[in-house]
Enzyme design. Structure first.
Site, PDB file in Angstrom:
ATOM      1  N   ARG A   1       0.863  -1.190   0.000  1.00  0.00           N
ATOM      2  CA  ARG A   1       0.000   0.000   0.000  1.00  0.00           C
ATOM      3  C   ARG A   1       0.894   1.233   0.000  1.00  0.00           C
ATOM      4  NH1 ARG A   1      -0.796  -2.917   4.820  1.00  0.00           N
ATOM      5  NH2 ARG A   1       0.413  -1.983   6.486  1.00  0.00           N
TER       6      ARG A   1
ATOM      7  N   ALA B   1       5.096  -2.566  15.288  1.00  0.00           N
ATOM      8  CA  ALA B   1       3.827  -2.131  14.721  1.00  0.00           C
ATOM      9  C   ALA B   1       3.858  -2.334  13.218  1.00  0.00           C
ATOM     10  CB  ALA B   1       3.590  -0.663  15.042  1.00  0.00           C
ATOM     11  N   CYS B   2       2.680  -2.480  12.650  1.00  0.00           N
ATOM     12  CA  CYS B   2       2.566  -2.637  11.209  1.00  0.00           C
ATOM     13  C   CYS B   2       3.109  -1.396  10.519  1.00  0.00           C
ATOM     14  CB  CYS B   2       1.088  -2.814  10.867  1.00  0.00           C
ATOM     15  SG  CYS B   2       0.819  -3.414   9.238  1.00  0.00           S
ATOM     16  N   PRO B   3       3.902  -1.458   9.468  1.00  0.00           N
ATOM     17  CA  PRO B   3       4.339  -2.625   8.730  1.00  0.00           C
ATOM     18  C   PRO B   3       5.686  -3.147   9.195  1.00  0.00           C
ATOM     19  CG  PRO B   3       5.011  -0.697   7.535  1.00  0.00           C
ATOM     20  CD  PRO B   3       4.417  -0.222   8.851  1.00  0.00           C
ATOM     21  N   GLY B   4       6.009  -2.949  10.455  1.00  0.00           N
ATOM     22  CA  GLY B   4       7.312  -3.315  10.968  1.00  0.00           C
ATOM     23  C   GLY B   4       7.799  -4.704  10.586  1.00  0.00           C
TER      24      GLY B   4
END
Lengths: 381, 80
Positions: A196, B18-21
């Site tokens: 994304r 944390a995303c997108p980690g």
């Protein structure tokens, strides 16, 4: 006995914290029971968000620089030196100019991010950036004379400072070329490492339709592997090759070597408790801002809020009281969506961002904050 | 789930990231290893169950197995 608090790094986090400590611990500093030292290797404090505007000819790098000693409370000992070693067992630092080691009781690491374009072959030679003063000035020379061709912005490394800035740059470039009647002659492509357009799925969901409306091409799953400056191509690990006429690259970032050398974390980022900001591998050591590996964005607002938390915790500790202040992940960003419109996001560990509808009012709010930032650095806002 | 009989060459512990980690940590490690090397990614982020297979396919790498443990998953990825 004097408690010596050493803050390493004079960026947003370190400067706000030093002033916060001077404010909260003024009586203790005055009676000699507490000493606060701010160490930085540059006599100037640098406000990096100014650099986004430099390539468009709207600001000068000098607008983001002020002498640290004009911003920091006189009760703080500001020392301009480069720390070369951190020994958390002995609680002492070595510095280039210091004859004797610098002993500390409490240490706060606020050493920030450094750029490492050399990690990707050809990137330093082929790409421009606005993540440094020199980079922003060189990009300005290219952008101001760019009237046709393919502009590619590639986010090469994450985490990087100000995660919204790559989106802001392409939104601003799109608007800037439109206003000048050149947009039909300029193609814009934005590349991002994952599937994304932004790491945060909520911000990505908001930004993607705007990019489609504005005819900004998107290449996702694009992890730059090499740049060929002569052929003017950038190639990804995933096998995609893009031709460019002007390449803007967000280089890989890392922290300083001191952190890894001290055993505090990998790649220069300190492993911390994400609520207390205490280092996991050493006693009486904190990290704030980019240096603290909390998973929140590397943003000035984060450093600002974390500095307030650590300031309160240190004030409690030196007074022998339980430290109760904690960081909740609060992050706040204005996001430019053009040359005269911006959005705004606010989020924390529990609450995801919900970008506000872009408006001229938010754009002027961002510019107004950039002007009043110096009050933040002084600990007043 | 039974642990797969795979000996990773490198391990990336992205638990808590944390995303997108986790995916970015994996990509960073894949960049630094040789073709044929296997990287094991530890992640407790649900998004990794879609992010990692999608990226592995896009980049031509092989997701050899996903092992579910009590509080995290292990993704075994072989660099093409």
């Amino acid at each position: 006995m004097t408690d010596h608090i050493v803050v390493l790094g004079g960026g947003t986090g370190g400067t706000v914290l030093a002033n916060d400590l001077a404010d909260h611990l003024g009586p203790e500093i005055d009676d000699g029971s507490v000493e606060v030292t701010l160490l930085n290797d540059d006599p100037d404090h640098v406000y990096k968000p100014v650099w986004l505007y430099v390539p468009f000819g709207q600001r000068e790098p000098a607008d983001g620089r002020r002498p640290l000693d004009e911003l920091v409370d006189d009760r703080v000992d500001v020392r301009i030196d480069r720390v070369t070693d951190v020994d958390t067992d002995a609680k002492r630092l070595s510095a280039r100019e210091a004859v004797d080691p610098i002993e500390y009781d409490y240490l706060v690491l606020a050493t920030g991010s450094t750029l490492e374009p050399d990690r990707v072959p050809g990137l330093a030679e082929g790409a421009h950036d606005y993540y440094s003063e020199a980079g922003a000035e060189t990009l300005r020379e290219e952008l101001l004379s760019f009237t046709e061709g393919h502009l590619v912005l590639s986010v090469v490394g994450t985490p990087h400072m100000c995660p919204a800035a790559p989106l802001e740059f392409v939104f601003m470039a799109d608007d800037w070329f439109r206003e000048r009647g050149l947009r039909e002659d300029v193609d814009i492509t934005y590349t991002y490492p994952i599937q994304r357009v932004h790491g945060n799925p909520h911000i990505a969901e908001w930004a993607q339709p705007i990019m489609e409306e504005r005819d900004i091409e998107v290449e996702t799953f694009f992890n730059a592997e090499s740049v060929d400056p002569e052929a003017e191509t950038i190639t990804s690990m995933e096998g995609t090759e893009l031709d460019y006429d002007l390449l803007v690259g967000i280089p890989p970032h890392s922290g300083v070597d001191l952190v890894a050398d001290a055993g505090l974390g990998d790649d220069g980022w300190v492993d911390v408790d994400r609520h207390t900001l205490e280092a996991e591998a050493a006693e009486d050591v904190y990290a704030i801002g980019d240096t603290a590996d909390t998973g929140v964005p590397n943003a000035g607002s984060v450093a600002h809020y974390q500095a307030g938390v650590v300031g309160q915790r240190l004030a409690s500790e030196v007074r022998g009281r339980p430290a109760t202040a904690t960081y909740d992940g609060k992050t706040l960003c204005f996001v430019e969506t053009g040359m005269d419109a911006a959005s705004f996001v606010e989020f924390d560990y529990e609450t995801p961002p919900s970008p506000a509808p872009p408006s001229e009012k938010l754009h002027w709010s961002k510019l107004a904050y950039n002007e009043s930032y110096w009050l933040t650095a002084r600990g007043l806002l | 789930m039974t642990a797969p009989d795979i000996k990773p060459d490198e391990t990336v512990d992205a638990r808590g990231a944390a995303c997108p980690g986790p995916l970015m940590d994996l990509i960073g490690k894949i960049r630094s290893v040789d073709s044929g090397a296997v990287v094991a990614l530890y992640s407790d982020n649900d998004q990794s169950h879609t992010d990692v297979p999608e990226w592995a396919e896009e980049a031509g790498n092989d997701l050899l197995a996903v092992e579910e443990r009590d509080d995290h998953s292990v993704f075994y990825v072989e660099k093409a």
